[in-house]
Design an enzyme around this catalytic site. Sequence first.
Site, PDB file in Angstrom:
ATOM      1  N   SER A 143       0.870  -1.194   0.000  1.00 10.13           N
ATOM      2  CA  SER A 143       0.000   0.000   0.000  1.00 10.13           C
ATOM      3  C   SER A 143       0.893   1.225   0.000  1.00 10.13           C
ATOM      4  CB  SER A 143      -0.880   0.017   1.269  1.00 10.13           C
ATOM      5  OG  SER A 143      -1.446   1.290   1.474  1.00 10.13           O
ATOM      6  N   TYR A 156      -1.560  -1.359  10.904  1.00  9.75           N
ATOM      7  CA  TYR A 156      -1.767  -1.661   9.484  1.00  9.75           C
ATOM      8  C   TYR A 156      -0.633  -1.112   8.630  1.00  9.75           C
ATOM      9  CZ  TYR A 156      -3.659  -1.440   4.786  1.00  9.75           C
ATOM     10  OH  TYR A 156      -3.830  -1.569   3.423  1.00  9.75           O
TER      11      TYR A 156
HETATM   12  N1  LIG Z   1      -8.909  -0.780  -0.332  1.00  9.10           N
HETATM   13  C1  LIG Z   1      -7.878   0.041  -0.250  1.00  9.10           C
HETATM   14  O1  LIG Z   1      -8.024   1.273  -0.153  1.00  9.10           O
HETATM   15  C2  LIG Z   1      -6.494  -0.501  -0.263  1.00  9.10           C
HETATM   16  C3  LIG Z   1      -6.243  -1.863  -0.034  1.00  9.10           C
HETATM   17  N2  LIG Z   1      -4.943  -2.303  -0.032  1.00  9.10           N
HETATM   18  C4  LIG Z   1      -4.661  -3.723   0.213  1.00  9.10           C
HETATM   19  O2  LIG Z   1      -5.313  -4.489  -0.786  1.00  9.10           O
HETATM   20  C5  LIG Z   1      -5.574  -5.802  -0.288  1.00  9.10           C
HETATM   21  C6  LIG Z   1      -7.035  -6.155  -0.511  1.00  9.10           C
HETATM   22  O3  LIG Z   1      -7.790  -5.227   0.229  1.00  9.10           O
HETATM   23  P1  LIG Z   1      -9.327  -4.908  -0.112  1.00  9.10           P
HETATM   24  O4  LIG Z   1      -9.745  -5.652  -1.323  1.00  9.10           O
HETATM   25  O5  LIG Z   1      -9.479  -3.430  -0.066  1.00  9.10           O
HETATM   26  O6  LIG Z   1     -10.013  -5.514   1.186  1.00  9.10           O
HETATM   27  P2  LIG Z   1     -11.403  -6.275   1.402  1.00  9.10           P
HETATM   28  O7  LIG Z   1     -11.637  -6.206   2.864  1.00  9.10           O
HETATM   29  O8  LIG Z   1     -12.417  -5.770   0.450  1.00  9.10           O
HETATM   30  O9  LIG Z   1     -11.036  -7.802   0.989  1.00  9.10           O
HETATM   31  C7  LIG Z   1     -10.154  -8.506   1.792  1.00  9.10           C
HETATM   32  C8  LIG Z   1     -10.059  -9.922   1.269  1.00  9.10           C
HETATM   33  O10 LIG Z   1      -9.197 -10.673   2.125  1.00  9.10           O
HETATM   34  C9  LIG Z   1      -9.902 -11.815   2.611  1.00  9.10           C
HETATM   35  N3  LIG Z   1      -9.484 -12.128   3.981  1.00  9.10           N
HETATM   36  C10 LIG Z   1      -9.622 -11.330   5.073  1.00  9.10           C
HETATM   37  N4  LIG Z   1      -9.156 -11.966   6.163  1.00  9.10           N
HETATM   38  C11 LIG Z   1      -8.742 -13.197   5.750  1.00  9.10           C
HETATM   39  C12 LIG Z   1      -8.187 -14.327   6.408  1.00  9.10           C
HETATM   40  N5  LIG Z   1      -7.970 -14.318   7.721  1.00  9.10           N
HETATM   41  N6  LIG Z   1      -7.861 -15.412   5.668  1.00  9.10           N
HETATM   42  C13 LIG Z   1      -8.082 -15.424   4.321  1.00  9.10           C
HETATM   43  N7  LIG Z   1      -8.606 -14.380   3.634  1.00  9.10           N
HETATM   44  C14 LIG Z   1      -8.932 -13.293   4.358  1.00  9.10           C
HETATM   45  C15 LIG Z   1     -11.385 -11.451   2.534  1.00  9.10           C
HETATM   46  O11 LIG Z   1     -12.177 -12.588   2.337  1.00  9.10           O
HETATM   47  P3  LIG Z   1     -12.928 -13.395   3.535  1.00  9.10           P
HETATM   48  O12 LIG Z   1     -13.518 -12.370   4.471  1.00  9.10           O
HETATM   49  O13 LIG Z   1     -13.938 -14.202   2.766  1.00  9.10           O
HETATM   50  O14 LIG Z   1     -11.869 -14.219   4.188  1.00  9.10           O
HETATM   51  C16 LIG Z   1     -11.393 -10.621   1.246  1.00  9.10           C
HETATM   52  O15 LIG Z   1     -11.475 -11.475   0.138  1.00  9.10           O
HETATM   53  C17 LIG Z   1      -5.175  -5.759   1.184  1.00  9.10           C
HETATM   54  O16 LIG Z   1      -3.877  -6.309   1.336  1.00  9.10           O
HETATM   55  C18 LIG Z   1      -5.144  -4.273   1.518  1.00  9.10           C
HETATM   56  O17 LIG Z   1      -4.264  -3.979   2.582  1.00  9.10           O
HETATM   57  C19 LIG Z   1      -3.875  -1.466  -0.260  1.00  9.10           C
HETATM   58  C20 LIG Z   1      -4.092  -0.133  -0.493  1.00  9.10           C
HETATM   59  C21 LIG Z   1      -5.402   0.425  -0.520  1.00  9.10           C
HETATM   60  N1  LIG Z   2      -6.366  -0.064   2.924  1.00 12.37           N
HETATM   61  C1  LIG Z   2      -6.233   1.309   2.675  1.00 12.37           C
HETATM   62  C2  LIG Z   2      -6.747   2.084   3.821  1.00 12.37           C
HETATM   63  O1  LIG Z   2      -6.077   2.765   4.522  1.00 12.37           O
HETATM   64  C3  LIG Z   2      -4.782   1.660   2.387  1.00 12.37           C
HETATM   65  O2  LIG Z   2      -3.920   0.760   2.470  1.00 12.37           O
HETATM   66  O3  LIG Z   2      -4.525   2.803   1.997  1.00 12.37           O
END
Ligand SMILES: NC(=O)C1=CN([C@@H]2O[C@H](COP(=O)(O)OP(=O)(O)OC[C@H]3O[C@@H](n4cnc5c(N)ncnc54)[C@H](OP(=O)(O)O)[C@@H]3O)[C@@H](O)[C@H]2O)C=CC1
Ligand SMILES: N[C@@H](C=O)C(=O)O
Length: 276
Positions: A143, A156
């Site tokens: 991120s 985080y």
């Molecule tokens: N959204 C944003 O603004 C940003 C996101 N990111 C990163 O992108 C990635 C995806 O995030 P995002 O799509 O936004 O998040 P979401 O919360 O929308 O999705 C998270 C995913 O991870 C899965 N997950 C969560 N916990 C577990 C677990 N214990 N075991 C297995 N799977 C798990 C969830 O599925 P389930 O609950 O079914 O397990 C889901 O599919 C992350 O690494 C996040 O840090 C980086 C920058 C910005």
């Molecule tokens: N997951 C987002 C929220 O802060 C990020 O990584 O920027």
Amino acid sequence: MTRYTGITALVTGASKGLGTAYARELARRGARLVLVARSGDALRRVADSVREEYGAEVTTEVADLAASDGVSRLVAALDRRNIAVDLLVNNAGAGAVGPFLGSPQDRHIDSVELNIVALTRLSHALGGKMVARGSGGIINVASTAAFQAMPYQATYAATKAYVLSFTEALAEEFRGSGVRVMAAHPGATATSFFEGTTAALKPAFTDRPETVAARTLDAFARGAVNAYPGRTGLRAITWATRILPRTTTTRVSGRLNRALGLDQAHDISTPAPEPS
Ligand SMILES: NC(=O)C1=CN([C@@H]2O[C@H](COP(=O)(O)OP(=O)(O)OC[C@H]3O[C@@H](n4cnc5c(N)ncnc54)[C@H](OP(=O)(O)O)[C@@H]3O)[C@@H](O)[C@H]2O)C=CC1
Ligand SMILES: N[C@@H](C=O)C(=O)O
């Protein structure tokens, strides 16, 4: 790896958000998929969708990657099914939001277990097989939060700083092995990341998951070690945080998160933090 046709890609966190976008984009580019998350029904819906739309070969594996045996059980299931993973997309990630002491200890530890421990275990288990074969790739989803401390997202952002450092080191270690490693640094992206909390992303300042996924895969195909798949200007922000004093970037980051109301944010299941 410059093309995705015919490779087997494992995407963690594929049941929603960016993980679903990665799965769909990889299928569109001709990859076979192994989709991993905790929610089996949601995974199967994504799998059915990409089979129907792209004719992709898709396997789903339900796993809680934050559990101590989550990765070992997943790797054992892959071995039982004789699945060799060519591209690992360590996408699954989560993080507490709000004052550090406003979240239960386990909420922070779960984030470390998923964002750091599971990512490390999978990189070792599947990366080791790739190096033995002399080919493969790992995309670790970090991120822009990786580039500076973030008050009210302290754990985080720290986990993402780990992903940045770990990925850059592995990319150098694996140089010449036929296995490439890249960290992707999205900015705010329109997913359900903050679901279950009182925080929310401002839609006007978020990127589409589909755009982030496509730009991530393009960057990996170009051989990048770090990718900034969000909107233009995100990379410049990370450069600024590398030049300015760390106390300054942390102060600015805290001010920004307070302006976003994150200093008052909390899980819906926990009481609001005392006013600071
Ligand atoms: N959204 C944003 O603004 C940003 C996101 N990111 C990163 O992108 C990635 C995806 O995030 P995002 O799509 O936004 O998040 P979401 O919360 O929308 O999705 C998270 C995913 O991870 C899965 N997950 C969560 N916990 C577990 C677990 N214990 N075991 C297995 N799977 C798990 C969830 O599925 P389930 O609950 O079914 O397990 C889901 O599919 C992350 O690494 C996040 O840090 C980086 C920058 C910005
Ligand atoms: N997951 C987002 C929220 O802060 C990020 O990584 O920027």
